[in-house]
Design a protein around this motif. Sequence first.
Motif, short mmCIF file in Angstrom:
data_model
loop_
_atom_site.label_atom_id
_atom_site.label_comp_id
_atom_site.label_asym_id
_atom_site.label_seq_id
_atom_site.Cartn_x
_atom_site.Cartn_y
_atom_site.Cartn_z
N LEU A 1 10.33 94.81 -13.49
CA LEU A 1 11.47 95.03 -12.74
C LEU A 1 11.22 95.06 -11.47
O LEU A 1 11.57 94.50 -10.64
N VAL A 2 9.98 95.85 -11.19
CA VAL A 2 9.38 95.92 -9.63
C VAL A 2 9.18 94.56 -8.96
O VAL A 2 9.56 94.30 -7.84
N ARG A 3 8.43 93.97 -10.05
CA ARG A 3 7.75 92.67 -9.41
C ARG A 3 9.00 91.67 -9.10
O ARG A 3 8.99 90.82 -8.27
N LYS A 4 10.05 91.58 -10.08
CA LYS A 4 11.22 90.77 -9.91
C LYS A 4 11.91 90.96 -8.78
O LYS A 4 12.52 90.14 -7.84
N THR A 5 12.08 92.34 -8.41
CA THR A 5 13.10 92.91 -7.32
C THR A 5 12.10 92.43 -5.94
O THR A 5 12.95 92.04 -5.25
N VAL A 6 11.13 92.70 -5.81
CA VAL A 6 10.34 92.32 -4.67
C VAL A 6 10.23 90.79 -4.30
O VAL A 6 10.45 90.60 -3.35
N ARG A 7 10.07 90.13 -5.36
CA ARG A 7 10.22 88.65 -5.23
C ARG A 7 11.54 87.96 -5.00
O ARG A 7 11.54 86.86 -4.37
N LYS A 8 12.48 88.76 -5.22
CA LYS A 8 13.82 88.21 -4.60
C LYS A 8 14.08 87.99 -3.31
O LYS A 8 14.69 87.27 -2.73
N VAL A 9 12.96 88.64 -2.41
CA VAL A 9 13.02 88.75 -0.97
C VAL A 9 12.14 87.55 -0.59
O VAL A 9 10.93 87.68 -0.23
N ASP A 10 12.53 86.36 -1.11
CA ASP A 10 11.70 85.12 -0.56
C ASP A 10 12.21 84.26 0.72
O ASP A 10 12.96 84.90 1.32
N GLY A 11 11.93 83.13 0.63
CA GLY A 11 12.16 82.28 2.11
C GLY A 11 13.60 82.12 1.98
O GLY A 11 14.20 82.21 3.02
N ASP A 12 14.51 81.84 0.80
CA ASP A 12 15.72 81.41 0.99
C ASP A 12 16.40 82.78 0.90
O ASP A 12 17.63 82.64 1.59
N TYR A 13 16.17 84.11 0.53
CA TYR A 13 16.96 85.24 0.77
C TYR A 13 16.53 85.51 2.20
O TYR A 13 17.81 85.78 2.98
N VAL A 14 15.46 85.29 2.83
CA VAL A 14 15.41 85.56 4.39
C VAL A 14 16.13 84.67 5.12
O VAL A 14 16.71 85.17 6.14
N SER A 15 16.25 83.35 4.78
CA SER A 15 16.87 82.24 5.56
C SER A 15 18.42 82.59 5.71
O SER A 15 18.96 82.22 6.82
N LYS A 16 19.04 83.34 4.60
CA LYS A 16 20.47 83.59 4.98
C LYS A 16 20.72 84.49 5.92
O LYS A 16 21.58 84.33 6.78
N PHE A 17 19.75 85.45 6.12
CA PHE A 17 19.77 86.41 7.26
C PHE A 17 19.38 85.79 8.69
O PHE A 17 19.94 86.07 9.42
N GLN A 18 18.51 84.82 8.54
CA GLN A 18 18.02 84.23 9.96
C GLN A 18 19.24 83.34 10.39
O GLN A 18 19.48 83.10 11.67
N GLN A 19 19.89 82.49 9.61
CA GLN A 19 21.06 81.89 9.88
C GLN A 19 22.42 82.36 9.95
O GLN A 19 23.22 81.84 10.29
N GLY A 20 22.29 83.76 9.88
CA GLY A 20 23.58 84.36 9.66
C GLY A 20 24.88 83.97 8.95
O GLY A 20 26.05 83.88 9.05
N ASP A 21 24.21 83.47 7.70
CA ASP A 21 25.00 82.80 6.49
C ASP A 21 25.88 84.16 5.92
O ASP A 21 25.34 84.96 4.95
N ALA A 22 26.86 84.47 6.34
CA ALA A 22 27.89 85.71 6.16
C ALA A 22 28.13 85.70 4.31
O ALA A 22 28.10 86.64 3.80
#
Length: 211
Positions: free
Chosen positions: A92-113
């Motif tokens: 569960l910890v491994r799966k949770t940490v790996r959710k914060v990947d490039g796609d996850y981060v890009s949504k925040f970088q692009q302001g994708d509400a």
Amino acid sequence: MACFSTTGNLHPLSPTRVEAVIALTWKASIEAAKVTSSKDQASKTWMSLPVNIRRRMVPPLSDNSLGNIWLPALTPLIEMDEMVELNDYAKLVRKTVRKVDGDYVSKFQQGDAIGISQVFLETFNEEMLTMIEDCPSYRYSSWMGFPLYERDFGWGKPTWVYTLGVPSKWYFNLLPTRSGDGIEAWGNLSEEDMQQFERNPELLQFASLAS
């Protein structure tokens, strides 16, 4: 407040050292809470960890860039009784940490509400929003990977490094040992939970404890 260091590894998942320590301490904490808690208390729990996103950004930022450049990794709300084996926690910890990947981060970088909302709704469903305040939320902060013992402000390199933690229950702060081959985990639990935590036989296989 308790401190322990470990260089142990989990098999067969081979998680990172940070993921291994989180899994181990989270499991020991929940098992302690099961002993000390009354039946009418919350039976669910969740875990959160800030994840360094410097290398996950496009383009990636320098490791030397300053600031709180992180995003939260959050587990779903889980039943304490569903988590039995150490590998259950590690997965569960491994799966949770790996959710914060490039796609996850890009949504925040692009302001994708919309994308950002979907990310959080996957974790914070209606049930979690109504119960989150009443459930043990084990929060972690990791300073691993930062060259803390290489810093010299004119008086030589430090003999020991610590950072102020959050003065709240269910909080763990992970820091490197001076030798670099272990992790110091400073945990803040209730006195009753800490007494049970320090006796956990599985924890003692990997760790040395200090008060």
